[in-house]
Scaffold this motif. Structure first.
Motif, PDB file in Angstrom:
ATOM      1  N   ARG A   1       0.843  -1.203   0.000  1.00  0.00           N
ATOM      2  CA  ARG A   1       0.000   0.000   0.000  1.00  0.00           C
ATOM      3  C   ARG A   1       0.884   1.262   0.000  1.00  0.00           C
ATOM      4  N   MET A   2       1.937   1.215   0.834  1.00  0.00           N
ATOM      5  CA  MET A   2       2.861   2.348   0.907  1.00  0.00           C
ATOM      6  C   MET A   2       3.549   2.559  -0.443  1.00  0.00           C
ATOM      7  N   MET A   3       3.928   1.440  -1.084  1.00  0.00           N
ATOM      8  CA  MET A   3       4.581   1.547  -2.393  1.00  0.00           C
ATOM      9  C   MET A   3       3.642   2.195  -3.410  1.00  0.00           C
ATOM     10  N   ILE A   4       2.371   1.781  -3.373  1.00  0.00           N
ATOM     11  CA  ILE A   4       1.382   2.345  -4.303  1.00  0.00           C
ATOM     12  C   ILE A   4       1.240   3.845  -4.075  1.00  0.00           C
ATOM     13  N   VAL A   5       1.078   4.233  -2.813  1.00  0.00           N
ATOM     14  CA  VAL A   5       0.877   5.657  -2.507  1.00  0.00           C
ATOM     15  C   VAL A   5       2.096   6.467  -2.924  1.00  0.00           C
ATOM     16  N   GLU A   6       3.287   5.936  -2.669  1.00  0.00           N
ATOM     17  CA  GLU A   6       4.520   6.636  -3.054  1.00  0.00           C
ATOM     18  C   GLU A   6       4.558   6.863  -4.562  1.00  0.00           C
ATOM     19  N   HIS A   7       4.283   5.801  -5.310  1.00  0.00           N
ATOM     20  CA  HIS A   7       4.307   5.927  -6.768  1.00  0.00           C
ATOM     21  C   HIS A   7       3.249   6.910  -7.240  1.00  0.00           C
TER      22      HIS A   7
ATOM     23  N   PHE B   1      -0.053  16.376   3.891  1.00  0.00           N
ATOM     24  CA  PHE B   1       0.059  16.294   5.346  1.00  0.00           C
ATOM     25  C   PHE B   1      -0.641  15.040   5.861  1.00  0.00           C
ATOM     26  N   LYS B   2      -0.548  14.844   7.166  1.00  0.00           N
ATOM     27  CA  LYS B   2      -1.117  13.688   7.882  1.00  0.00           C
ATOM     28  C   LYS B   2      -0.427  12.359   7.511  1.00  0.00           C
ATOM     29  N   GLY B   3      -1.187  11.306   7.311  1.00  0.00           N
ATOM     30  CA  GLY B   3      -0.697   9.920   7.233  1.00  0.00           C
ATOM     31  C   GLY B   3       0.652   9.676   6.591  1.00  0.00           C
ATOM     32  N   ILE B   4       0.778   9.969   5.303  1.00  0.00           N
ATOM     33  CA  ILE B   4       2.026   9.635   4.592  1.00  0.00           C
ATOM     34  C   ILE B   4       3.204  10.430   5.136  1.00  0.00           C
ATOM     35  N   VAL B   5       2.955  11.684   5.513  1.00  0.00           N
ATOM     36  CA  VAL B   5       4.040  12.530   6.035  1.00  0.00           C
ATOM     37  C   VAL B   5       4.524  11.968   7.373  1.00  0.00           C
ATOM     38  N   THR B   6       3.588  11.624   8.237  1.00  0.00           N
ATOM     39  CA  THR B   6       3.952  11.053   9.534  1.00  0.00           C
ATOM     40  C   THR B   6       4.699   9.738   9.329  1.00  0.00           C
ATOM     41  N   ALA B   7       4.197   8.921   8.427  1.00  0.00           N
ATOM     42  CA  ALA B   7       4.839   7.632   8.149  1.00  0.00           C
ATOM     43  C   ALA B   7       6.286   7.828   7.706  1.00  0.00           C
ATOM     44  N   LYS B   8       6.498   8.823   6.859  1.00  0.00           N
ATOM     45  CA  LYS B   8       7.829   9.057   6.300  1.00  0.00           C
ATOM     46  C   LYS B   8       8.759   9.779   7.279  1.00  0.00           C
TER      47      LYS B   8
ATOM     48  N   GLY C   1      -5.175   5.533   5.380  1.00  0.00           N
ATOM     49  CA  GLY C   1      -6.096   5.307   4.262  1.00  0.00           C
ATOM     50  C   GLY C   1      -5.950   6.372   3.197  1.00  0.00           C
ATOM     51  N   ASP C   2      -6.388   7.579   3.521  1.00  0.00           N
ATOM     52  CA  ASP C   2      -6.436   8.638   2.511  1.00  0.00           C
ATOM     53  C   ASP C   2      -5.108   9.388   2.412  1.00  0.00           C
ATOM     54  N   VAL C   3      -4.913  10.000   1.255  1.00  0.00           N
ATOM     55  CA  VAL C   3      -3.813  10.954   1.104  1.00  0.00           C
ATOM     56  C   VAL C   3      -4.445  12.338   1.261  1.00  0.00           C
ATOM     57  N   ASP C   4      -3.913  13.132   2.182  1.00  0.00           N
ATOM     58  CA  ASP C   4      -4.492  14.453   2.440  1.00  0.00           C
ATOM     59  C   ASP C   4      -3.614  15.530   1.834  1.00  0.00           C
ATOM     60  N   ILE C   5      -4.255  16.415   1.047  1.00  0.00           N
ATOM     61  CA  ILE C   5      -3.491  17.544   0.504  1.00  0.00           C
ATOM     62  C   ILE C   5      -4.229  18.853   0.791  1.00  0.00           C
ATOM     63  N   LEU C   6      -3.434  19.886   1.052  1.00  0.00           N
ATOM     64  CA  LEU C   6      -3.978  21.233   1.228  1.00  0.00           C
ATOM     65  C   LEU C   6      -3.710  21.985  -0.067  1.00  0.00           C
ATOM     66  N   VAL C   7      -4.749  22.621  -0.601  1.00  0.00           N
ATOM     67  CA  VAL C   7      -4.579  23.331  -1.876  1.00  0.00           C
ATOM     68  C   VAL C   7      -5.094  24.759  -1.753  1.00  0.00           C
TER      69      VAL C   7
ATOM     70  N   ALA D   1     -10.701   3.749  -8.140  1.00  0.00           N
ATOM     71  CA  ALA D   1     -10.640   2.298  -7.914  1.00  0.00           C
ATOM     72  C   ALA D   1      -9.660   1.599  -8.852  1.00  0.00           C
ATOM     73  N   GLU D   2      -9.463   2.132 -10.051  1.00  0.00           N
ATOM     74  CA  GLU D   2      -8.633   1.466 -11.051  1.00  0.00           C
ATOM     75  C   GLU D   2      -7.424   2.326 -11.431  1.00  0.00           C
ATOM     76  N   PRO D   3      -6.280   1.782 -11.717  1.00  0.00           N
ATOM     77  CA  PRO D   3      -5.930   0.368 -11.606  1.00  0.00           C
ATOM     78  C   PRO D   3      -5.713  -0.069 -10.156  1.00  0.00           C
ATOM     79  N   TYR D   4      -5.572   0.866  -9.243  1.00  0.00           N
ATOM     80  CA  TYR D   4      -5.496   0.507  -7.828  1.00  0.00           C
ATOM     81  C   TYR D   4      -6.210   1.587  -7.022  1.00  0.00           C
ATOM     82  N   THR D   5      -6.627   1.200  -5.821  1.00  0.00           N
ATOM     83  CA  THR D   5      -7.443   2.099  -5.021  1.00  0.00           C
ATOM     84  C   THR D   5      -6.603   3.216  -4.394  1.00  0.00           C
TER      85      THR D   5
END
Lengths: 387, 86
Positions: free
Chosen positions: A81-87, A106-113, A125-131, A175-179
Motif C-alpha cells: 500500500r505504501m509503495m502504491i501511494v509513493e508511486h 500532510f497527515k498519514g504519509i508525512v507522519t509515516a515518512k 487510508g487517505d492521502v491528504d493535501i492542502l490546496v 478504484a482502477e488500476p489501484y485504489t
C-alpha cells in the motif's frame, strides 16, 4: 477487553523506550485472534505490533505462530500500500507541477515518512493535501481526468458553495488500476470546528520530505506537531495511533520546543495540550521531548477520557455527544465554550445534512426547528446522530 | 535464456522476504527467501543456468530440484507479466 488494553499499553511503553520490566502484561488471558486483529485494525496498529513482536513477547504478550503469520500478511499488504501511494504521489506531483499547482501533503504519509522507523509501520487510508482555493477547479478536473470521482460521504450532498463556505474537505476515490483515496482540503479546520488555524501560516512554513527519490512539500515539524495534537482531539481520541503519531512527532530531536509552544499559545491549544499530555504520560510512561516541562494541576485521570478509554477505543459518549461535550472541557474560556455549544446545537441551516438528502424535509424554519429538537433530544439521551 | 524485470514492477525487501508490486494493476506478490534471492538476478544478464548455480550455492538444494523450482517460478512471473524475455 481489559487484557487487550494491557497489551496496547505495553506497546506504547516499548515505543517510548520505557523499561520493559515496568510494563509486563500481568495475568494474560488469551484474546481470540480474530478479535485481536479486528481491534488492532481499528487502532491501525498491525504493522507496529508485528515489528515489535519480539519485545512484546518478552513482555508477556503471547502470540501463536498463526497470529504472527496473519500479522505478517497484513504488514506485507501495508508495505505494498505504501509503495502504491509513493508511486502515485510521485505521479501526482509531476502532474501538478506541470499544471503550476501548488500543494502541501500532510497527515498519514508525512507522519509515516518522517517519524516512524520504517514508513510501512504507519497504516493510513487517505492521502491528504492542502490546496489553494483559486486552484481548486483545475485540481478537480485533473483528478477527474485521472479517474477520481467524488466519494459518497457525509459532504457529497452539500452544494459547492456550502462546501467552500464552511471549508469542508472534498473526498475523492479512484478504484482502477489501484485504489487511492484523496482528501482535498482548502483549510486545516472547518469553519464550524472549535479551533481555527491560519492555513496560510502553515503553508508558508513548509519543508520537503523525500518520497520515492523526489521531494514533496509538507508543514514544518512544529506545525505538524500542533496539527497532530488537534487531530487527536478532532476525532475524540478514539484511536491509539493518533497518540503514537503525536508522541513520535513531539519526541523528535530536531523539533524546536519553543516554536511549538508559541504555536500552541497562538492557536489557544494550551488546555488541550495539557489534557493530551496527561493521557500521553499514562500511556507512554514519559512525556515526549518537546513537552517535558509540562506540569499538571491534578494527577488524577480524567473521568471521561483517560488512557484506559483510549486503549479500549470507546468513550462513554456517542460520537455526536462527544463532539459537542468534549470541547466543553478544553476550550479556553466560557465565552468560547458557550459560543461553540450554541453553534453545535443550532448550526447554520445550510449545514444541516438532512436537508440535502433526497427524501429529506424542505428547507423551512419549522423543519429546521424539528430537526434541532430531535438532535438535542438524542444528545440528552446519548443516542447516535450524524449531521 | 535471459529474463529481466518488467518496468512497471516495484520491489521492496522485508526481512528475508519481499514484495513485488505490479504498478499497472496494483496487485502485489509476496516472495519467499528464495524468490527474493532470485529476483535481482532477473536483470537480463544472468541466464537460467547461472541463476540455478547461484541458488544451489546459497541454499541447501540439489541442482535438479533448483532447476525445476526456478523454471516454474519464472513461468509464474512471466504469466503475471512481472518479467519479460530478453
Amino acid at each position: 477487553m481489559r487484557d487487550f488494553a494491557a497489551k496496547l499499553l505495553t506497546l506504547c511503553r516499548i515505543i517510548s523506550g520505557v523499561d520493559g520490566e515496568k510494563c509486563r502484561i500481568a495475568g494474560e488471558t488469551e484474546t481470540p485472534t480474530d478479535l485481536l486483529i479486528e481491534q488492532l485494525q481499528y487502532h491501525q496498529l498491525i504493522p507496529l505490533v508485528y515489528y515489535y513482536r519480539q519485545q512484546l513477547q518478552a513482555a508477556g504478550w503471547d502470540f501463536d505462530q498463526g497470529t504472527i503469520e496473519l500479522l505478517k500478511s497484513y504488514t506485507f499488504a501495508n508495505i505494498s500500500r505504501m509503495m502504491i501511494v509513493e508511486h502515485y504521489l510521485q505521479h501526482l506531483d509531476r502532474l501538478f507541477k506541470k499544471n503550476f499547482i501548488d500543494y502541501r501533503v500532510f497527515k498519514g504519509i508525512v507522519t509515516a515518512k518522517s517519524v516512524y522507523h520504517e514508513d510501512y509501520l504507519r497504516s493510513f487510508g487517505d492521502v491528504d493535501i492542502l490546496v489553494r482555493a483559486d486552484q481548486l477547479q483545475v485540481i478537480e478536473s485533473l483528478l477527474q481526468r485521472e479517474g477520481f470521482t467524488h466519494a459518497e460521504d457525509l459532504y457529497s450532498n452539500f452544494p459547492e458553495e456550502i462546501i467552500q463556505k464552511y471549508s469542508f474537505a472534498r473526498h475523492f476515490n479512484r478504484a482502477e488500476p489501484y485504489t487511492i483515496a484523496m482528501d482535498v482540503h482548502l483549510n486545516l479546520s472547518g469553519r464550524l470546528h472549535p479551533f481555527q488555524f491560519d492555513s496560510a501560516e502553515f503553508w508558508e512554513n513548509s519543508t520537503a520530505i523525500i518520497i520515492n527519490g523526489g521531494t514533496i512539500l509538507t508543514f514544518d515539524r512544529e506545525y505538524q506537531a500542533v496539527y497532530a495534537i488537534y487531530h487527536t482531539f478532532k476525532h475524540y481520541f478514539f484511536k491509539l495511533i493518533w497518540f503514537i503519531d503525536a508522541f513520535l512527532i513531539l519526541d523528535q530531536k530536531q523539533l524546536d520546543p519553543g516554536k511549538f509552544q508559541q504555536l500552541v499559545k497562538k492557536y489557544k491549544l494550551t488546555k488541550l495540550l495539557v489534557f493530551y499530555s496527561q493521557i500521553t504520560l499514562d500511556l507512554f510512561g514519559r512525556l515526549p521531548r518537546a513537552i517535558q516541562q509540562i506540569r499538571f494541576s491534578s494527577q488524577r485521570p480524567h473521568r471521561i477520557i483517560n488512557a484506559q478509554t483510549v486503549l479500549q477505543g470507546t468513550l462513554p459518549y456517542s460520537q455526536s455527544r462527544a463532539r459537542i461535550l468534549l470541547p466543553m472541557y478544553y476550550l479556553p474560556g466560557w465565552v468560547r465554550r458557550l459560543r461553540f455549544l450554541w453553534t453545535q446545537l443550532f448550526p447554520p441551516i445550510e449545514t444541516i445534512r438532512n436537508f440535502y438528502l433526497q427524501d429529506g424535509p424542505q428547507k423551512k424554519f419549522w423543519n429546521y426547528f424539528n430537526l434541532r429538537c430531535r438532535a438535542i433530544t438524542d444528545l440528552i439521551l446519548n443516542k447516535p446522530q450524524e449531521e | 535464456m535471459h529474463y529481466r524485470q518488467s518496468n512497471n514492477v516495484d520491489w521492496k525487501k522485508f526481512e528475508q522476504e519481499s514484495v513485488l508490486l505490479d504498478l499497472s494493476s496494483g496487485y502485489y506478490f509476496r516472495l519467499n527467501a528464495v524468490g527474493t534471492y532470485i529476483w535481482p538476478l532477473l536483470d537480463g544478464k544472468h541466464n537460467i543456468a547461472e541463476i540455478v548455480a547461484e541458488v544451489v550455492k546459497r541454499f541447501e538444494v540439489s541442482q535438479r530440484q533448483a532447476k525445476k523450482d526456478i523454471s516454474s517460478f519464472i513461468q509464474y512471473l512471466l504469466a503475471e507479466n512481472l518479467i519479460e524475455k530478453g
